[in-house]
Design a protein around this motif. Structure first.
Motif, PDB file in Angstrom:
ATOM      1  N   LEU A   1      -9.719   6.601 -11.477  1.00 46.84           N
ATOM      2  CA  LEU A   1      -8.521   6.771 -10.666  1.00 46.84           C
ATOM      3  C   LEU A   1      -8.701   7.971  -9.747  1.00 46.84           C
ATOM      4  O   LEU A   1      -8.848   9.097 -10.195  1.00 46.84           O
ATOM      5  CB  LEU A   1      -7.309   6.993 -11.586  1.00 46.84           C
ATOM      6  N   ASP A   2      -8.727   7.718  -8.463  1.00 44.29           N
ATOM      7  CA  ASP A   2      -8.890   8.786  -7.483  1.00 44.29           C
ATOM      8  C   ASP A   2      -7.583   8.946  -6.713  1.00 44.29           C
ATOM      9  O   ASP A   2      -7.282   8.178  -5.805  1.00 44.29           O
ATOM     10  CB  ASP A   2     -10.047   8.464  -6.537  1.00 44.29           C
ATOM     11  N   GLU A   3      -6.794   9.927  -7.098  1.00 43.42           N
ATOM     12  CA  GLU A   3      -5.471  10.129  -6.514  1.00 43.42           C
ATOM     13  C   GLU A   3      -5.528  10.463  -5.033  1.00 43.42           C
ATOM     14  O   GLU A   3      -4.546  10.303  -4.323  1.00 43.42           O
ATOM     15  CB  GLU A   3      -4.714  11.212  -7.276  1.00 43.42           C
ATOM     16  N   THR A   4      -6.658  10.925  -4.533  1.00 49.04           N
ATOM     17  CA  THR A   4      -6.751  11.268  -3.118  1.00 49.04           C
ATOM     18  C   THR A   4      -7.034  10.055  -2.242  1.00 49.04           C
ATOM     19  O   THR A   4      -6.919  10.146  -1.027  1.00 49.04           O
ATOM     20  CB  THR A   4      -7.848  12.327  -2.865  1.00 49.04           C
TER      21      THR A   4
ATOM     22  N   ASP B   1      -6.275   6.450  -3.552  1.00 53.50           N
ATOM     23  CA  ASP B   1      -5.556   5.261  -3.982  1.00 53.50           C
ATOM     24  C   ASP B   1      -4.291   5.092  -3.132  1.00 53.50           C
ATOM     25  O   ASP B   1      -3.390   5.932  -3.196  1.00 53.50           O
ATOM     26  CB  ASP B   1      -5.195   5.378  -5.462  1.00 53.50           C
TER      27      ASP B   1
ATOM     28  N   LEU C   1      -1.669   3.258  -3.391  1.00 48.45           N
ATOM     29  CA  LEU C   1      -0.404   3.190  -4.130  1.00 48.45           C
ATOM     30  C   LEU C   1       0.045   4.579  -4.574  1.00 48.45           C
ATOM     31  O   LEU C   1       1.236   4.901  -4.537  1.00 48.45           O
ATOM     32  CB  LEU C   1      -0.531   2.237  -5.319  1.00 48.45           C
ATOM     33  N   LEU C   2      -0.908   5.416  -4.972  1.00 52.18           N
ATOM     34  CA  LEU C   2      -0.556   6.786  -5.347  1.00 52.18           C
ATOM     35  C   LEU C   2      -0.165   7.604  -4.120  1.00 52.18           C
ATOM     36  O   LEU C   2       0.738   8.444  -4.188  1.00 52.18           O
ATOM     37  CB  LEU C   2      -1.711   7.447  -6.095  1.00 52.18           C
ATOM     38  N   ILE C   3      -0.820   7.336  -3.000  1.00 53.67           N
ATOM     39  CA  ILE C   3      -0.450   7.993  -1.745  1.00 53.67           C
ATOM     40  C   ILE C   3       0.992   7.614  -1.391  1.00 53.67           C
ATOM     41  O   ILE C   3       1.800   8.477  -1.024  1.00 53.67           O
ATOM     42  CB  ILE C   3      -1.412   7.591  -0.603  1.00 53.67           C
TER      43      ILE C   3
ATOM     44  N   GLN D   1       3.403   6.665  -3.360  1.00 58.37           N
ATOM     45  CA  GLN D   1       4.309   7.330  -4.286  1.00 58.37           C
ATOM     46  C   GLN D   1       4.515   8.792  -3.878  1.00 58.37           C
ATOM     47  O   GLN D   1       5.636   9.283  -3.846  1.00 58.37           O
ATOM     48  CB  GLN D   1       3.758   7.248  -5.712  1.00 58.37           C
ATOM     49  N   GLY D   2       3.434   9.477  -3.541  1.00 60.43           N
ATOM     50  CA  GLY D   2       3.522  10.866  -3.117  1.00 60.43           C
ATOM     51  C   GLY D   2       4.344  11.030  -1.854  1.00 60.43           C
ATOM     52  O   GLY D   2       5.176  11.939  -1.744  1.00 60.43           O
TER      53      GLY D   2
ATOM     54  N   GLU E   1       7.961  10.646  -2.669  1.00 57.22           N
ATOM     55  CA  GLU E   1       8.451  11.848  -3.340  1.00 57.22           C
ATOM     56  C   GLU E   1       8.684  12.983  -2.348  1.00 57.22           C
ATOM     57  O   GLU E   1       9.521  13.852  -2.577  1.00 57.22           O
ATOM     58  CB  GLU E   1       7.481  12.273  -4.445  1.00 57.22           C
TER      59      GLU E   1
END
Length: 111
Positions: free
Chosen positions: A6-9, A11, A13-15, A17-18, A21
């Motif tokens: 999992l690469d939060e920088t 992905d 979907l994580l982007i 979500q960020g 937020e």
């Protein structure tokens, strides 16, 4: 890191979500169907904010500009849209999808 895959920088979907937020209005574009030589597989994502910033890919760069433009309108209207780009579509050639395939991209506002 708990999950090395999992690469939060990177992905999308994580982007997304960020960005949400942070208070940004966000849309997500998802490849839902491909035919022939398609640059990205079904399930690929592109996230877009109301300012036209984007992350991810639905076509390896071929139609991202057109998808981002549509997504900004979708963020404003709140109405999702199915977009289709293909070799027989004059618009696809204009935006660069010359790979000979066809993709369908579903774009919806998040939140």
């Amino acid at each position: 890191m708990d999950n090395p895959t999992l690469d939060e920088t990177r992905d999308p979907l994580l982007i997304a979500q960020g960005w949400m937020e942070e208070g940004r209005d966000v849309a997500i574009a998802t490849v839902v169907e491909t035919w022939g030589s398609a640059p990205r597989p079904v399930g690929s994502h592109l996230v877009i904010d109301a300012e036209g910033n984007f992350h991810g890919s639905v076509s390896g760069g071929c139609v991202e500009g057109a998808v981002v433009s549509e997504a900004v309108d979708i963020i404003e209207s709140g109405k999702p849209r199915m977009l289709e780009f293909g070799v027989a579509d004059e618009t696809a050639w204009q935006v660069g999808l010359s790979c000979g395939g066809r993709i369908k991209v579903y774009v919806e506002r998040l939140g």
